[in-house]
Enzyme design. Sequence first.
Site, PDB file in Angstrom:
ATOM      1  CE1 TYR A   1      63.129  43.494  31.752  1.00 15.00           C
ATOM      2  CE2 TYR A   1      62.691  45.752  32.437  1.00 15.00           C
ATOM      3  CZ  TYR A   1      62.616  44.743  31.488  1.00 15.00           C
ATOM      4  OH  TYR A   1      62.022  44.988  30.279  1.00 15.00           O
TER       5      TYR A   1
ATOM      6  CG  HIS B   1      63.552  41.276  39.683  1.00 11.62           C
ATOM      7  ND1 HIS B   1      64.321  41.958  40.604  1.00 11.62           N
ATOM      8  CD2 HIS B   1      63.430  40.019  40.179  1.00 11.62           C
ATOM      9  CE1 HIS B   1      64.646  41.145  41.601  1.00 11.62           C
ATOM     10  NE2 HIS B   1      64.122  39.963  41.365  1.00 11.62           N
TER      11      HIS B   1
ATOM     12  NE  ARG C   1      60.391  54.241  40.140  1.00 14.48           N
ATOM     13  CZ  ARG C   1      60.674  55.227  40.956  1.00 14.48           C
ATOM     14  NH1 ARG C   1      59.850  56.250  41.072  1.00 14.48           N
ATOM     15  NH2 ARG C   1      61.792  55.248  41.667  1.00 14.48           N
TER      16      ARG C   1
ATOM     17  CD  GLU D   1      67.952  40.263  43.493  1.00  9.86           C
ATOM     18  OE1 GLU D   1      66.937  40.703  44.064  1.00  9.86           O
ATOM     19  OE2 GLU D   1      69.015  40.919  43.381  1.00  9.86           O
TER      20      GLU D   1
ATOM     21  CB  ALA E   1      55.281  48.814  42.106  1.00 13.76           C
TER      22      ALA E   1
ATOM     23  CG  ASP F   1      57.253  52.642  53.062  1.00 15.56           C
ATOM     24  OD1 ASP F   1      57.268  52.464  51.843  1.00 15.56           O
ATOM     25  OD2 ASP F   1      58.156  53.184  53.704  1.00 15.56           O
TER      26      ASP F   1
ATOM     27  CG  HIS G   1      60.819  53.535  48.474  1.00 21.38           C
ATOM     28  ND1 HIS G   1      60.852  54.781  47.882  1.00 21.38           N
ATOM     29  CD2 HIS G   1      61.382  52.687  47.596  1.00 21.38           C
ATOM     30  CE1 HIS G   1      61.406  54.669  46.683  1.00 21.38           C
ATOM     31  NE2 HIS G   1      61.730  53.414  46.484  1.00 21.38           N
TER      32      HIS G   1
HETATM   33  P1  FAD Z   1      56.612  51.545  44.200  1.00 26.22           P
HETATM   34  O1  FAD Z   1      55.996  50.476  45.012  1.00 26.22           O
HETATM   35  O2  FAD Z   1      55.799  52.064  43.046  1.00 26.22           O
HETATM   36  O3  FAD Z   1      56.979  52.785  45.100  1.00 26.22           O
HETATM   37  C1  FAD Z   1      58.014  52.770  46.077  1.00 26.22           C
HETATM   38  C2  FAD Z   1      57.583  53.557  47.324  1.00 26.22           C
HETATM   39  O4  FAD Z   1      57.217  54.866  46.953  1.00 26.22           O
HETATM   40  C3  FAD Z   1      56.396  52.985  48.056  1.00 26.22           C
HETATM   41  O5  FAD Z   1      56.787  51.983  48.988  1.00 26.22           O
HETATM   42  C4  FAD Z   1      55.825  54.202  48.706  1.00 26.22           C
HETATM   43  O6  FAD Z   1      56.516  54.447  49.879  1.00 26.22           O
HETATM   44  C5  FAD Z   1      56.135  55.306  47.731  1.00 26.22           C
HETATM   45  N1  FAD Z   1      55.035  55.560  46.834  1.00 26.22           N
HETATM   46  C6  FAD Z   1      55.069  55.469  45.487  1.00 26.22           C
HETATM   47  N2  FAD Z   1      53.890  55.821  44.984  1.00 26.22           N
HETATM   48  C7  FAD Z   1      53.097  56.130  46.020  1.00 26.22           C
HETATM   49  C8  FAD Z   1      51.766  56.569  46.140  1.00 26.22           C
HETATM   50  N3  FAD Z   1      51.000  56.814  45.060  1.00 26.22           N
HETATM   51  N4  FAD Z   1      51.270  56.757  47.378  1.00 26.22           N
HETATM   52  C9  FAD Z   1      52.016  56.570  48.449  1.00 26.22           C
HETATM   53  N5  FAD Z   1      53.295  56.163  48.391  1.00 26.22           N
HETATM   54  C10 FAD Z   1      53.825  55.954  47.208  1.00 26.22           C
HETATM   55  N6  FAD Z   1      65.183  48.040  40.778  1.00 26.22           N
HETATM   56  C11 FAD Z   1      65.511  47.794  39.475  1.00 26.22           C
HETATM   57  O7  FAD Z   1      65.733  48.764  38.716  1.00 26.22           O
HETATM   58  N7  FAD Z   1      65.603  46.509  38.981  1.00 26.22           N
HETATM   59  C12 FAD Z   1      65.367  45.415  39.773  1.00 26.22           C
HETATM   60  O8  FAD Z   1      65.431  44.276  39.308  1.00 26.22           O
HETATM   61  C13 FAD Z   1      65.022  45.629  41.144  1.00 26.22           C
HETATM   62  N8  FAD Z   1      64.756  44.600  41.985  1.00 26.22           N
HETATM   63  C14 FAD Z   1      64.345  44.845  43.274  1.00 26.22           C
HETATM   64  C15 FAD Z   1      63.993  43.756  44.098  1.00 26.22           C
HETATM   65  C16 FAD Z   1      63.557  43.991  45.404  1.00 26.22           C
HETATM   66  C17 FAD Z   1      63.166  42.823  46.280  1.00 26.22           C
HETATM   67  C18 FAD Z   1      63.484  45.315  45.914  1.00 26.22           C
HETATM   68  C19 FAD Z   1      63.036  45.572  47.322  1.00 26.22           C
HETATM   69  C20 FAD Z   1      63.830  46.401  45.101  1.00 26.22           C
HETATM   70  C21 FAD Z   1      64.252  46.175  43.769  1.00 26.22           C
HETATM   71  N9  FAD Z   1      64.583  47.238  42.920  1.00 26.22           N
HETATM   72  C22 FAD Z   1      64.945  46.984  41.619  1.00 26.22           C
HETATM   73  C23 FAD Z   1      64.594  48.621  43.412  1.00 26.22           C
HETATM   74  C24 FAD Z   1      63.222  49.325  43.268  1.00 26.22           C
HETATM   75  O9  FAD Z   1      62.803  49.319  41.919  1.00 26.22           O
HETATM   76  C25 FAD Z   1      63.387  50.742  43.775  1.00 26.22           C
HETATM   77  O10 FAD Z   1      63.501  50.707  45.184  1.00 26.22           O
HETATM   78  C26 FAD Z   1      62.344  51.775  43.329  1.00 26.22           C
HETATM   79  O11 FAD Z   1      62.769  53.040  43.824  1.00 26.22           O
HETATM   80  C27 FAD Z   1      60.939  51.520  43.884  1.00 26.22           C
HETATM   81  O12 FAD Z   1      60.333  50.464  43.254  1.00 26.22           O
HETATM   82  P2  FAD Z   1      58.931  49.863  43.842  1.00 26.22           P
HETATM   83  O13 FAD Z   1      58.522  48.821  42.914  1.00 26.22           O
HETATM   84  O14 FAD Z   1      59.061  49.523  45.243  1.00 26.22           O
HETATM   85  O15 FAD Z   1      58.007  51.138  43.619  1.00 26.22           O
END
Ligand code: FAD
Length: 301
Positions: A51, A79, A109, A19, A129, A170, A161
Amino acid sequence: MSPALLTGSAPTRARFSFEVFPARSGAAALALGHAVQHLSAAGPDFISVTYGANGSNRDASVDLLKYLRDHTDALPLAHLTTVGEDRETVRAAIHSIMDAGVHDFLALRGDPPRGRTEADPEVAGSLSALELVELVAEARAERPALTSVGRTSVAAYPNGHPLSRSRSEDIDWLVAKQEAGAQFAITQLFFRAEEYLSFVSDAQRAGLRIPVLPGLMPVATSGQLRKVAELAGRPAPAELTRELDEAGGYAPELGVEHTVELASELLAGGAPSVHLYTFNRHERVLAVLRDLDLLTPDPLR
Ligand code: FAD
């Protein structure tokens, strides 16, 4: 990405990916260009580009993705976040990344932008997401010639998370992202192999079939260690904290050593590959891969 990772079948030799994040100055961009040449020469499955929340560094991300595509042999993976943006803006962002010739995504997200919290309606109301995985699939379907090109990955959280109330929530959410079309997951940082291995085995019992790539970062400073502990949601190992402090807060070799030990345990426990957060430097991650015997000599040295 190697086919073995996608089928879950055991690869003959463990694989790896990296990354990077867009540079924040001209000088940093020059250094990053040098670093990605070395990273690419190591032969990763892909190099992912972060991103900024709210599309804040979208142009810089797309420029870096294009640089990887045009000037290296590495597969670029974008991303993409949804936070603070409406569906049409996100859809347009997917298409502009595809227009740049990049078809592999990490659907996220995103973190709340600076000054905002999870409670902010703009953050809470963002597409999840899971919805982004679906939107990427729709965008691919709008380009029939390219439907078989590119893969979608998602984030996973071995230590939970902050938004989830339990491990099972999760895991259910990760399985739902798989059902929406995600083809592999990359984890948040963590320090102990057991945290990843028990999460993956619980998730597999709940129906997870996609590979989960452990995300690892060889830290160099006490400040980085504190940041990783914050992201991991667990305290850093006491010995590593103490040794880094004793070294005056800067000791890259300690981070490499810890990451090599952790990666060895993960690969022995069945992890399909390792995803290394480079902090835009090639030396430490390549040292990790060399010590793991996953690297042919760096052709650029
Ligand atoms: P989601 O998967 O939508 O939600 C995160 C968590 O919220 C879920 O695991 C779950 O526990 C809970 N949740 C959400 N909705 C629900 C639902 N309807 N029902 C039940 N549980 C729910 N951030 C950036 O801004 N830019 C980046 O480039 C970036 N890169 C990343 C790369 C990696 C490998 C990781 C692990 C994280 C990265 N992040 C980045 C951070 C990430 O965007 C944040 O942690 C954000 O808070 C959650 O994003 P997500 O895509 O996991 O969200």
